[in-house]
Motif scaffolding. Structure first.
Motif, PDB file in Angstrom:
ATOM      1  N   PHE A  45      -7.623  16.049  -5.548  1.00 42.82           N
ATOM      2  CA  PHE A  45      -7.654  14.583  -5.527  1.00 42.82           C
ATOM      3  C   PHE A  45      -7.673  14.097  -4.085  1.00 42.82           C
ATOM      4  O   PHE A  45      -6.626  13.821  -3.496  1.00 42.82           O
ATOM      5  CB  PHE A  45      -6.434  14.015  -6.270  1.00 42.82           C
ATOM      6  CG  PHE A  45      -6.327  14.472  -7.702  1.00 42.82           C
ATOM      7  CD1 PHE A  45      -7.015  13.819  -8.710  1.00 42.82           C
ATOM      8  CD2 PHE A  45      -5.552  15.576  -8.027  1.00 42.82           C
ATOM      9  CE1 PHE A  45      -6.919  14.252 -10.029  1.00 42.82           C
ATOM     10  CE2 PHE A  45      -5.451  16.004  -9.339  1.00 42.82           C
ATOM     11  CZ  PHE A  45      -6.139  15.346 -10.348  1.00 42.82           C
ATOM     12  N   ARG A  46      -8.872  14.009  -3.540  1.00 42.39           N
ATOM     13  CA  ARG A  46      -9.004  13.630  -2.127  1.00 42.39           C
ATOM     14  C   ARG A  46      -8.520  12.204  -1.869  1.00 42.39           C
ATOM     15  O   ARG A  46      -8.175  11.841  -0.746  1.00 42.39           O
ATOM     16  CB  ARG A  46     -10.458  13.793  -1.668  1.00 42.39           C
ATOM     17  CG  ARG A  46     -10.927  15.249  -1.716  1.00 42.39           C
ATOM     18  CD  ARG A  46     -12.299  15.424  -1.088  1.00 42.39           C
ATOM     19  NE  ARG A  46     -12.741  16.809  -1.208  1.00 42.39           N
ATOM     20  CZ  ARG A  46     -12.382  17.775  -0.389  1.00 42.39           C
ATOM     21  NH1 ARG A  46     -11.567  17.516   0.616  1.00 42.39           N
ATOM     22  NH2 ARG A  46     -12.829  19.009  -0.567  1.00 42.39           N
ATOM     23  N   GLY A  47      -8.472  11.398  -2.914  1.00 39.71           N
ATOM     24  CA  GLY A  47      -7.970  10.031  -2.779  1.00 39.71           C
ATOM     25  C   GLY A  47      -6.463   9.931  -2.824  1.00 39.71           C
ATOM     26  O   GLY A  47      -5.910   8.830  -2.793  1.00 39.71           O
ATOM     27  N   GLY A  48      -5.784  11.074  -2.886  1.00 38.20           N
ATOM     28  CA  GLY A  48      -4.327  11.099  -2.843  1.00 38.20           C
ATOM     29  C   GLY A  48      -3.658  10.506  -4.063  1.00 38.20           C
ATOM     30  O   GLY A  48      -4.170  10.571  -5.191  1.00 38.20           O
ATOM     31  N   LYS A  49      -2.513   9.901  -3.838  1.00 41.13           N
ATOM     32  CA  LYS A  49      -1.663   9.419  -4.929  1.00 41.13           C
ATOM     33  C   LYS A  49      -2.363   8.353  -5.778  1.00 41.13           C
ATOM     34  O   LYS A  49      -2.235   8.350  -7.006  1.00 41.13           O
ATOM     35  CB  LYS A  49      -0.360   8.873  -4.351  1.00 41.13           C
ATOM     36  CG  LYS A  49       0.615   8.367  -5.396  1.00 41.13           C
ATOM     37  CD  LYS A  49       1.876   7.839  -4.720  1.00 41.13           C
ATOM     38  CE  LYS A  49       2.738   7.075  -5.707  1.00 41.13           C
ATOM     39  NZ  LYS A  49       3.919   6.474  -5.069  1.00 41.13           N
ATOM     40  N   VAL A  50      -3.128   7.470  -5.152  1.00 41.67           N
ATOM     41  CA  VAL A  50      -3.798   6.417  -5.914  1.00 41.67           C
ATOM     42  C   VAL A  50      -4.806   7.021  -6.886  1.00 41.67           C
ATOM     43  O   VAL A  50      -4.891   6.616  -8.051  1.00 41.67           O
ATOM     44  CB  VAL A  50      -4.494   5.397  -4.985  1.00 41.67           C
ATOM     45  CG1 VAL A  50      -5.375   4.444  -5.783  1.00 41.67           C
ATOM     46  CG2 VAL A  50      -3.473   4.615  -4.186  1.00 41.67           C
ATOM     47  N   GLN A  51      -5.562   8.016  -6.438  1.00 37.24           N
ATOM     48  CA  GLN A  51      -6.540   8.664  -7.325  1.00 37.24           C
ATOM     49  C   GLN A  51      -5.839   9.390  -8.470  1.00 37.24           C
ATOM     50  O   GLN A  51      -6.279   9.312  -9.627  1.00 37.24           O
ATOM     51  CB  GLN A  51      -7.423   9.635  -6.555  1.00 37.24           C
ATOM     52  CG  GLN A  51      -8.502  10.268  -7.449  1.00 37.24           C
ATOM     53  CD  GLN A  51      -9.323  11.343  -6.746  1.00 37.24           C
ATOM     54  OE1 GLN A  51      -9.154  11.589  -5.546  1.00 37.24           O
ATOM     55  NE2 GLN A  51     -10.203  11.988  -7.488  1.00 37.24           N
TER      56      GLN A  51
END
Length: 200
Positions: A45-51
């Motif tokens: 999940f390259r978008g981190g926690k939001v993704q």
């Protein structure tokens, strides 16, 4: 079959948000709960926690969208079906120690003015539940207006009931909602249908 690392991460994130909301969950919490190395979270999940939160909410929304139709399917009277929905919700809350909050509801108010990407996801999930629920009740023989009203009433009363039940550590809000709503629909016949469409 074993779940993939990605599935484990999303499942863990949804469960954590069910209990703690969005802000109360850290990437370390997700890593610990999923058993995945911290680095693999960013790999998947390259978008981190939001993704992670976004995809976990979408998955959870699809699962929760099946609950009302699954309970209502066995009923031929709408009033009895409504009563059954709230009775089952109360039983689930008791069985889980008042932890059975929907993660979509847990996150929705929290991020409404702070994380626009997640607000949009939550809106899309609720919209899907409303459209899907309306279609389900139309398929069971209700006219469009009543089908939508029933769907909105059930979703609103359930989500509010879950919140109050959890805060009060009591099933009374859910059971009271069922007692209040069910009599309005006694005698409204539900047509039998072959398959259950999800409220998504």
């Amino acid at each position: 079959m074993a779940r993939s690392t990605r599935e484990s991460i999303l499942t863990a994130a949804a469960e954590l948000m069910r209990h703690k909301g969005y802000a109360g969950v850290s990437m370390k919490d997700i890593a610990d709960a999923s058993g995945a190395p911290n680095g693999s979270l960013y790999h998947h999940f390259r978008g981190g926690k939001v993704q992670i939160a976004r995809e976990a909410l979408v998955n959870a929304g699809a699962a929760y969208g099946l609950l009302i139709p699954t309970i209502v399917d066995s009923h031929s009277d709408l009033g009895a079906a409504v009563d059954g929905v709230f009775t089952q919700a109360a039983e689930d809350m008791t069985a889980t120690g008042f932890a059975n909050m929907c993660p979509v509801a847990s996150v929705s108010a929290e991020v409404a003015d702070t994380v626009e990407e997640l607000r949009q996801v939550v809106q899309s999930i609720f919209d899907g539940w409303i459209v899907g629920g309306t279609a389900y009740f139309i398929a069971r023989g209700l006219d469009t207006s009543l089908a939508r009203d029933v769907t909105l009433s059930l979703i609103g009363a359930l989500e509010g009931g879950f919140l109050l039940a959890r805060a009060l550590r009591s099933t009374e809000p859910l059971l009271a909602a069922g007692r209040t709503l069910a009599p309005q629909y006694r005698g409204v016949e539900l047509r039998t249908q072959a398959a259950t469409p999800a409220m998504t």
